[in-house]
Write an enzyme that holds these catalytic residues in place. Structure first.
Site, PDB file in Angstrom:
ATOM      1  N   LYS A 210       0.740  -1.100  -0.110  1.00 52.42           N
ATOM      2  CA  LYS A 210       0.006  -0.060   0.099  1.00 52.42           C
ATOM      3  C   LYS A 210       0.829   1.322  -0.113  1.00 52.42           C
ATOM      4  O   LYS A 210       0.833   2.399  -0.658  1.00 52.42           O
ATOM      5  CB  LYS A 210      -0.917  -0.069   1.149  1.00 52.42           C
ATOM      6  CG  LYS A 210      -1.758   1.174   1.382  1.00 52.42           C
ATOM      7  CD  LYS A 210      -2.744   1.355   0.112  1.00 52.42           C
ATOM      8  CE  LYS A 210      -3.439   2.788   0.269  1.00 52.42           C
ATOM      9  NZ  LYS A 210      -4.609   2.699   1.378  1.00 52.42           N
TER      10      LYS A 210
ATOM     11  N   CYS B  72      -3.108  10.821   1.901  1.00 57.27           N
ATOM     12  CA  CYS B  72      -2.449   9.303   1.307  1.00 57.27           C
ATOM     13  C   CYS B  72      -1.256   9.733   0.431  1.00 57.27           C
ATOM     14  O   CYS B  72      -0.066   9.307   0.963  1.00 57.27           O
ATOM     15  CB  CYS B  72      -3.401   8.457   0.411  1.00 57.27           C
ATOM     16  SG  CYS B  72      -4.761   7.951   1.419  1.00 57.27           S
TER      17      CYS B  72
END
Length: 447
Positions: free
Chosen positions: A226, A280
């Site tokens: 991720k 993010c």
């Protein structure tokens, strides 16, 4: 029902028959959709959150995450069916559950230094209800190695790894498409502490995800997946921004060049723009940078510098536009369209609008702002005055790609503004239509 030791097919059957309970810690934008999807596939689900209002709404069958299509119906249906309920009591939930999923916010500063208090707090609560055969899964994105740092906390239960399972299955979702993403947009990534846990967790996620599961060799490898996804995006956006500014210098249209180059299957130039925002993409590169010891991730650092510099470049384009009409920045009326970091989402983390507003105010400009998802109070908070028309505006600066901005009535706007200048920081407008109304139109990478 304890799942450790069961085959993935046995887990799938137990899931669909409602034979075990999942506690999802964190009923926010990612946690509530996940809990609702689990419940919709047959599991008994307990949502855990510290916000009493959120818990009350869920138990009434109400969805508080309004920007998620389809979630209203999913929550209502599964609460009414008795598959989904919520509580503020994390210890009680752990005692009821066979699977505990941690999806609370992981907070960071601007350089990716983690504030993991919420994660550790949840782990403490889980340790008070952890039983032999239970499995703890982290879905929250964290620096590689973080999930295994929870082991000493979970061992307060009196159990050792192997007696309980530990896994990481990073969420791969975006606000506004969470249900789609959870149920089959991408395969699920899973890493676990042992083979028995891995087999069971594969069964859980294969039940809800049509694209299946990619098992990793370790928890840390799953965490890195991720993080690396975000780093890839950040580095490639930085490349696009750097090449776009080179195109400006050499009289080329970057988008024309990029589109042609991307017809070659090994070229994937991204869209240049006003900056990279959110919780993010601009944060995950710092996990890599901060954890580096002998290595020196120079490319990752440089990409961060380039992308963080883009709001300043938008200011440069604004000044360039004003210079073309002989208008000084000081005293100019500048309208910022878009306060959020991206279109369709009311979030402000590292929004390009914030540094653009700050720098233009330092130049002495009068700053106005409008965003269809925001309020006058939001504009005031960031140092701008709310404005819903274009009267007497000298420059329009687009910093978020809201769909409403793609269909601006340029004819009406041309009749209201004092100077016809548009700085399109998100490439939302069609240049031919803008120039048809005699606007000076500048964007990242334009001639």
């Amino acid at each position: 029902m304890k799942l450790m030791g069961l085959s993935r097919e046995e887990v799938k059957r137990a899931f669909k028959n409602g034979e075990f309970t999942i506690a999802v810690y964190g009923m926010g934008k990612m946690g509530l959709p996940l809990a609702a999807v689990f419940a919709d596939h047959g599991a008994n689900v307990i949502g855990v959150d510290i916000n009493e209002r959120v818990v009350k709404m869920i138990n009434n069958g109400e969805n508080h995450v309004k920007e998620e299509p389809g979630l209203d119906e999913l929550v209502r249906k599964n609460v009414e069916a008795g598959h989904l309920r919520a509580t503020t009591d994390g210890v009680w939930a752990a005692k009821q559950a066979d699977i505990m999923v941690i999806l609370v916010p992981t907070l960071t500063d601007e350089r990716g230094n983690m504030k993991l208090g919420p994660v550790y707090d949840v782990a403490e609560k889980i340790s008070q209800g952890l039983e032999k055969g239970d499995i703890v899964i982290t879905e929250a994105t964290m620096p590689p190695g973080t999930t295994e740092s929870l082991i000493p906390i979970l061992e307060k239960s009196g159990l050792k790894p192997g007696e309980f399972g530990l896994a990481h299955a990073p969420e791969r979702t975006m606000t506004g498409t969470a249900i789609r993403d959870i149920t089959g947009q991408y395969p699920k990534i899973v890493g676990a502490s042992d083979e028995k846990t891995l087999e069971a967790v594969i069964g859980i996620y294969e039940t809800i995800n049509k694209k299946g599961v990619i098992p990793m060799s370790s928890i840390k490898a799953a965490e890195a997946v991720k993080v690396f996804e975000g780093v890839y995006r950040d580095v490639n956006i930085a490349l696009a921004n750097e090449l776009a500014m080179w195109c400006e210098e050499h009289g080329l249209d970057a988008l024309e060049v990029f589109r042609a180059a991307n017809t070659q299957p090994y070229c994937h130039l991204h869209m240049p723009g006003a900056g990279v925002g959110g919780h993010c993409i601009p944060i995950y590169p710092w996990f890599v940078i901060n954890l580096a010891k002998k290595s020196n991730p120079r490319l990752v650092k440089t990409a961060r510098e380039i992308n963080d510099s883009m709001p300043h470049h938008i200011v440069e384009l604004t000044i360039k536009g004003l210079n073309q009409v002989g208008q000084p920045v000081k005293g100019s009326n500048i309208l910022i369209l878009g306060l959020t970091f991206r279109g369709g989402v009311r979030e402000f983390m590292k929004s390009a609008a914030i540094p653009v507003i700050k720098e233009l105010k330092e130049w002495g400009a009068n700053i106005y702002a409008y965003d269809p998802l925001c309020t006058p109070e939001d504009a005031e908070r960031f140092g701008a005055e709310w404005k819903e028309d274009f009267k007497d505006i000298d420059v329009i600066v687009i910093t978020a790609d809201h769909k409403e901005f793609k269909s601006l009535n340029l004819k009406e706007i041309a009749e209201q503004v004092r100077n016809k200048i548009i700085i399109d920081g998100r490439n939302v407008l069609e240049p031919e239509k803008v120039q048809k109304h005699d606007f000076i139109y500048l964007r990242v990478g334009s001639i």
